[in-house]
Write a protein that holds these residues in place. Structure first.
Motif, PDB file in Angstrom:
ATOM      1  N   GLU A  75       4.176  32.970  17.252  1.00  0.00           N
ATOM      2  CA  GLU A  75       3.237  34.058  17.382  1.00  0.00           C
ATOM      3  C   GLU A  75       3.422  35.623  16.748  1.00  0.00           C
ATOM      4  O   GLU A  75       2.625  35.910  15.933  1.00  0.00           O
ATOM      5  N   ARG A 126      -3.941  26.557  27.677  1.00  0.00           N
ATOM      6  CA  ARG A 126      -5.177  26.920  26.251  1.00  0.00           C
ATOM      7  C   ARG A 126      -3.995  26.049  25.224  1.00  0.00           C
ATOM      8  O   ARG A 126      -5.491  25.229  24.177  1.00  0.00           O
ATOM      9  N   GLN A 127      -3.144  25.500  25.416  1.00  0.00           N
ATOM     10  CA  GLN A 127      -2.607  25.044  24.447  1.00  0.00           C
ATOM     11  C   GLN A 127      -3.003  23.182  24.410  1.00  0.00           C
ATOM     12  O   GLN A 127      -3.194  22.544  22.956  1.00  0.00           O
ATOM     13  N   ALA A 160      -6.941  22.635  22.928  1.00  0.00           N
ATOM     14  CA  ALA A 160      -7.151  23.001  22.120  1.00  0.00           C
ATOM     15  C   ALA A 160      -6.413  21.941  21.084  1.00  0.00           C
ATOM     16  O   ALA A 160      -6.695  21.576  20.256  1.00  0.00           O
ATOM     17  N   PRO A 204     -12.547  25.404  20.705  1.00  0.00           N
ATOM     18  CA  PRO A 204     -12.033  26.469  20.241  1.00  0.00           C
ATOM     19  C   PRO A 204     -11.426  27.682  20.428  1.00  0.00           C
ATOM     20  O   PRO A 204     -11.397  27.967  21.581  1.00  0.00           O
ATOM     21  N   GLU A 205     -10.879  27.995  19.861  1.00  0.00           N
ATOM     22  CA  GLU A 205     -10.051  29.723  20.380  1.00  0.00           C
ATOM     23  C   GLU A 205     -10.672  30.134  20.967  1.00  0.00           C
ATOM     24  O   GLU A 205     -10.217  30.687  21.892  1.00  0.00           O
ATOM     25  N   ASP A 206     -11.982  30.503  20.573  1.00  0.00           N
ATOM     26  CA  ASP A 206     -12.563  31.827  20.672  1.00  0.00           C
ATOM     27  C   ASP A 206     -13.867  30.904  22.195  1.00  0.00           C
ATOM     28  O   ASP A 206     -14.565  31.719  22.370  1.00  0.00           O
ATOM     29  N   PHE A 219     -11.755  29.685  24.833  1.00  0.00           N
ATOM     30  CA  PHE A 219     -11.056  30.271  25.689  1.00  0.00           C
ATOM     31  C   PHE A 219     -10.953  30.870  26.669  1.00  0.00           C
ATOM     32  O   PHE A 219     -10.300  31.803  25.911  1.00  0.00           O
TER      33      PHE A 219
END
Length: 337
Positions: free
Chosen positions: A68, A314-315, A318, A323-325, A327
């Motif tokens: 990342e 989280r992983q 997803a 959606p990332e936004d 969580f």
């Protein structure tokens, strides 16, 4: 030397000294960015550096893995500018106008709700009411200047006191003090409110609340606030603990589900004993969510607990389309000194 920082998509910009973290510089300029532990450990303040270079400072590997970092991600609480920057980040408008205060408080009530969990009620000065959002946290400021963070467990409409759920941490100086020497009427000092973990009230998505252990504390605040406001968005509450005693407010959660059709409650034990006589769900709490939801693309998740649980959720969520936004997390990190 100072550099120009531009936030996208808002287009807001500000100057940041080379020796200042981006989170602090943004805050001083009046722009609120997501954050949690402020120590590079939880990942709540992660954002993408679209242009420019940063010094990653004390960012921890589990919160900002090497891949990342290579892809341009940075933790705003640790990163310092090495050039002008463009940063892609969601600003948190709801935090604007809420002052962060340092206040004395008095221990009003102590109740051991589990063998290793103490419920604390803190009385605040009547002349200085505390404004906060459900889900935020406070920090105790100890005489030596060190700090300990705990999530606020009550909703803001009940702000005559602050409720905390303190778990006894092996070797933890402060939590040992809470369990062994602290007494009612003791005077402590706090700074609050802190953090960007709170309910996004402008959304209509169904909500999944994921709590591990005393991660139930801010989740309780979110539910109480939602009920107070009369919201009826579907809520699926998953609470994981090692054993039955760890579900220290199980009766409260069951009452929410019994009295409100839009709330479902799923308790999950990872290490139930024979004495628990448990016939409910077992295993990891985030796995229970995966068992129940094949597609998370239309949901919002609010997760609170140990970093390992947060990272796995989280992983894996997803991968189920979340959606990332959508969580939001409050990752508990523990200090022993």
């Amino acid at each position: 030397m100072a550099y120009k920082i531009t936030l996208t998509p808002s287009g807001h910009s500000f100057d940041a000294p080379a020796d200042e973290t981006l989170l602090n510089a943004a805050d001083q300029a009046g722009f609120k960015l997501p954050y949690g532990c402020s120590a590079g450990a939880c990942g709540a303040c992660k954002a993408k550096v679209v242009a420019g270079e940063v010094d990653h400072g004390s960012s921890q590997e589990h919160a900002l893995p090497a891949d990342e970092r290579a892809a341009g991600m940075a933790l705003m609480c640790c990163a310092k500018p090495l050039s002008d920057l463009t940063v892609e980040v969601r600003e948190v408008g709801a935090l604007s106008g809420i002052p962060v205060k340092k206040l004395p408080c008095r221990v009003q009530k102590m109740e051991r709700v589990a063998p290793d969990v103490m419920l604390l009620q803190l009385k605040l000065p009547a002349s200085e009411p505390l404004q906060f959002l459900a889900g935020q946290y406070l920090e105790f400021i100890r005489p030596d200047g060190s700090r300990r963070a705990f999530s606020i467990a009550n909703a803001p409409h009940r702000n005559e006191f602050v409720e905390l759920h303190v778990r006894l941490v092996a070797g933890g100086e402060f939590t040992t003090q809470v369990f062994e020497t602290m007494k009612e009427k003791d005077i402590l000092r706090i700074e609050a409110p802190l953090g960007s973990f709170f309910l996004r009230e402008d959304s209509a998505r169904p909500i999944i609340l994921l709590a591990g252990g005393t991660g139930f504390a801010p989740i309780k605040g979110l539910v109480e606030h939602s009920l107070h406001k009369g919201y009826t968005r579907p809520i699926h509450l998953y609470w994981g603990a090692r054993d039955k005693a760890g579900l220290y407010m199980d009766a409260l959660a069951r009452r929410w589900a019994d009295e409100h059709p839009h709330i479902q409650y799923v308790p999950v034990l990872s290490d139930a004993t024979a004495d628990d006589a448990w016939d409910g769900r077992t295993g990891l709490v985030h796995q229970a969510v995966l068992e129940d939801f094949a597609d998370l693309s239309g949901h919002e998740v609010y997760a609170c607990g140990a970093p390992a649980m947060i990272d796995a959720a989280r992983q894996d969520f997803a991968a189920r389309g979340l959606p990332e936004d959508a969580f939001f997390a409050d990752s508990f990190t523990f200090a022993t000194h």
